[in-house]
Design a protein around this motif. Structure first.
Motif, PDB file in Angstrom:
ATOM      1  N   VAL A 106       0.839  -1.199   0.000  1.00  0.00           N
ATOM      2  CA  VAL A 106       0.000   0.000   0.000  1.00  0.00           C
ATOM      3  C   VAL A 106       0.875   1.250   0.000  1.00  0.00           C
ATOM      4  CG1 VAL A 106      -1.756   1.291   1.266  1.00  0.00           C
ATOM      5  CG2 VAL A 106      -1.840  -1.223   1.204  1.00  0.00           C
ATOM      6  N   ARG A 107       0.535   2.145  -0.894  1.00  0.00           N
ATOM      7  CA  ARG A 107       1.281   3.399  -0.990  1.00  0.00           C
ATOM      8  C   ARG A 107       0.573   4.500  -0.209  1.00  0.00           C
ATOM      9  NH1 ARG A 107       3.134   0.818  -5.604  1.00  0.00           N
ATOM     10  NH2 ARG A 107       5.214   1.499  -6.319  1.00  0.00           N
ATOM     11  N   LEU A 108       1.350   5.498   0.151  1.00  0.00           N
ATOM     12  CA  LEU A 108       0.807   6.660   0.847  1.00  0.00           C
ATOM     13  C   LEU A 108      -0.071   7.476  -0.094  1.00  0.00           C
ATOM     14  CD1 LEU A 108       4.062   7.879   2.615  1.00  0.00           C
ATOM     15  CD2 LEU A 108       2.186   6.648   3.686  1.00  0.00           C
ATOM     16  N   ASP A 109      -1.060   8.168   0.497  1.00  0.00           N
ATOM     17  CA  ASP A 109      -1.812   9.149  -0.283  1.00  0.00           C
ATOM     18  C   ASP A 109      -0.849  10.231  -0.767  1.00  0.00           C
ATOM     19  OD1 ASP A 109      -4.090   7.742   0.362  1.00  0.00           O
ATOM     20  OD2 ASP A 109      -4.548   9.010   2.103  1.00  0.00           O
ATOM     21  N   SER A 110      -1.166  10.837  -1.904  1.00  0.00           N
ATOM     22  CA  SER A 110      -0.260  11.835  -2.470  1.00  0.00           C
ATOM     23  C   SER A 110      -0.005  12.986  -1.503  1.00  0.00           C
ATOM     24  CB  SER A 110      -0.831  12.375  -3.788  1.00  0.00           C
ATOM     25  OG  SER A 110      -2.131  12.926  -3.575  1.00  0.00           O
TER      26      SER A 110
ATOM     27  N   PHE B 138       5.739   4.312   0.698  1.00  0.00           N
ATOM     28  CA  PHE B 138       4.887   3.196   1.103  1.00  0.00           C
ATOM     29  C   PHE B 138       4.444   3.358   2.550  1.00  0.00           C
ATOM     30  CE2 PHE B 138       7.313   1.574  -2.456  1.00  0.00           C
ATOM     31  CZ  PHE B 138       6.382   0.803  -3.163  1.00  0.00           C
ATOM     32  N   GLU B 139       3.308   2.748   2.862  1.00  0.00           N
ATOM     33  CA  GLU B 139       2.769   2.797   4.229  1.00  0.00           C
ATOM     34  C   GLU B 139       3.765   2.239   5.242  1.00  0.00           C
ATOM     35  OE1 GLU B 139       0.253   4.001   5.744  1.00  0.00           O
ATOM     36  OE2 GLU B 139      -1.187   4.567   4.199  1.00  0.00           O
ATOM     37  N   VAL B 140       4.471   1.166   4.889  1.00  0.00           N
ATOM     38  CA  VAL B 140       5.408   0.581   5.839  1.00  0.00           C
ATOM     39  C   VAL B 140       6.528   1.558   6.178  1.00  0.00           C
ATOM     40  CG1 VAL B 140       6.855  -0.557   4.074  1.00  0.00           C
ATOM     41  CG2 VAL B 140       6.732  -1.488   6.395  1.00  0.00           C
ATOM     42  N   GLU B 141       6.957   2.365   5.203  1.00  0.00           N
ATOM     43  CA  GLU B 141       7.987   3.367   5.473  1.00  0.00           C
ATOM     44  C   GLU B 141       7.473   4.430   6.440  1.00  0.00           C
ATOM     45  OE1 GLU B 141      10.623   4.206   1.691  1.00  0.00           O
ATOM     46  OE2 GLU B 141       8.502   4.117   1.116  1.00  0.00           O
ATOM     47  N   SER B 142       6.236   4.832   6.239  1.00  0.00           N
ATOM     48  CA  SER B 142       5.637   5.842   7.106  1.00  0.00           C
ATOM     49  C   SER B 142       5.500   5.329   8.534  1.00  0.00           C
ATOM     50  CB  SER B 142       4.265   6.242   6.553  1.00  0.00           C
ATOM     51  OG  SER B 142       3.636   7.191   7.398  1.00  0.00           O
TER      52      SER B 142
END
Length: 393
Positions: free
Chosen positions: A238-242, A254-258
């Motif tokens: 899952v990617r982050l919202d822009s 990516f969500e995991v990075e956040s």
């Protein structure tokens, strides 16, 4: 570095001087602890909890501090570690920055923080300091010593160096020696901190602080605390919202990075970098096989022999199949070694997907196993008090 010491925390002064295993000594040192429940008149219901690297002594809420503790679901009235039955003591490890003396504490000889003048810290020093707390509380013999992660190492050193101070043991995701993978991870964590220019040879302050190094060190740790299975199930790709993406072309995507970034930022100012260095190295140095009665040169056999020499009645050893930091083979080794010495040792491998940190979050799996062991211990203690001839049966 500001210390974060929960209300309800108490202190015990260590002997002055307090000799350290690898040389040097501490003067005016102290240990932080919290307690729950009531000690029985005969002192037979005392349980000691030894923690992992970063927790403080606040394992659970209490009247003195209603804030949830780091093991809130496991400890308390009616919970697996039932404080209606047990008098429970949790110590903050020596070398930490959560109340016990460590590199962030003031050196009474200089009036300045110890920083890297703190003597080399070993797991054995942590065990000796915890044993002193137990004795100062008037406890001649613990019903059980419980160790999680690094605390599992400390518990084994405690049993080796203070025979007779505990009759039973619960070792959760612990190890009798550091393996190369975990040593390598902790080495990278230390390198990340030391390469941050703001670390400045250990001479930082709140204004000039090695935040980048600590962020990287914590991210490395968190990655190993959970399993690849959980990372995939929890975040997928899952990617982050822009709107939430980093403006850096190689920034967070990516969500995991956040998640890792947010987790690290919450941690970095709540744990002293020098304490992180000292405690990580203490784990790397630990090898119970050093206490093998007759060294063979075979690391595994020496470890098993050292475990077999420990004086215990019963033990529960729990591990997780998905743990990559303290892999399941290490808990199996502990149980095997204790059994060789005649200990009634039960090894329980759990299928939790949550890796090394499962004992903190997967209480549905860990709780019943710990509860059953302690319930049996309580029943045996009650039977022994009614019929002293059953003691040790």
């Amino acid at each position: 570095m500001t210390e974060f010491i929960p209300t309800g925390t108490h202190f015990v002064d260590l002997p002055s001087p307090f000799p350290m295993k690898r040389g040097g000594e501490l003067r005016g040192a102290r240990m932080a602890y919290e307690s729950w429940g009531r000690l029985a008149p005969d002192g037979s219901n005392a349980v000691l909890i030894l923690t992992g690297l970063s927790p403080d002594a606040h394992a659970a809420s209490s009247d003195a501090n209603p804030d949830p503790g780091w093991w809130e679901q496991m400890l308390g009235p009616g919970k697996p570690i039932d404080t209606d039955r047990w008098f429970v003591v949790c110590v903050n490890t020596l070398g930490s920055c959560k109340g016990s003396t460590g590199p962030a504490s003031l050196n009474p000889a200089t009036g300045e923080p110890y920083r890297l003048d703190f003597p080399p810290l070993s797991v054995e020093d942590c065990a000796d300091a915890a044993a002193h707390v137990v004795r100062r509380l008037g406890i001649g013999e613990l019903a059980c010593v419980v160790g999680n992660s690094m605390g599992g190492m400390v518990a084994l050193a405690f049993l080796q160096r203070h025979p007779g101070l505990a009759r039973q043991h619960v070792n959760i995701s612990g190890a009798a020696r550091a393996l190369p993978f975990s040593i390598a991870i902790r080495s990278l964590q230390r390198e990340a901190i030391r390469l941050d220019p703001a670390w400045n040879g250990g001479h930082y302050d709140d204004q000039s602080y090695p935040e980048s190094g600590m962020r990287m060190a914590r991210k490395l740790g968190v990655i190993t605390y959970r399993s690849a299975l959980e990372w995939d199930g929890r975040f997928g790709r899952v990617r982050l919202d822009s709107e939430r993406q980093d403006s850096d072309p190689f920034g967070l995507e990516f969500e995991v990075e956040s998640y890792l970034e947010a987790h690290a930022r919450r941690f970095v100012r709540r744990f002293d970098p020098n304490c992180y260095l000292y405690l990580g190295r203490a784990m790397d140095w630990f090898d119970l096989g050093d206490y093998c009665p007759r060294r063979s040169g075979n690391s595994r056999e020496d470890t098993l022999a050292a475990l077999a020499s420990l004086t215990l009645e019963r033990a529960l050893v729990i591990g997780v199949h998905t743990d990559i930091l303290f892999p399941l083979q290490q808990q199996e080794e502990i149980a095997e070694g204790l059994a060789r010495g005649g200990v009634d040792a039960r090894f329980v491998p759990l299928e939790s997907p949550q890796g090394h940190d499962a004992f903190l979050v997967d209480i549905a799996r860990f709780g019943p196993v710990v509860r059953e062991f302690l319930d049996e211990l309580h029943a045996r203690g009650a039977a022994s008090r009614q019929d002293p001839s059953r003691i040790g049966a």
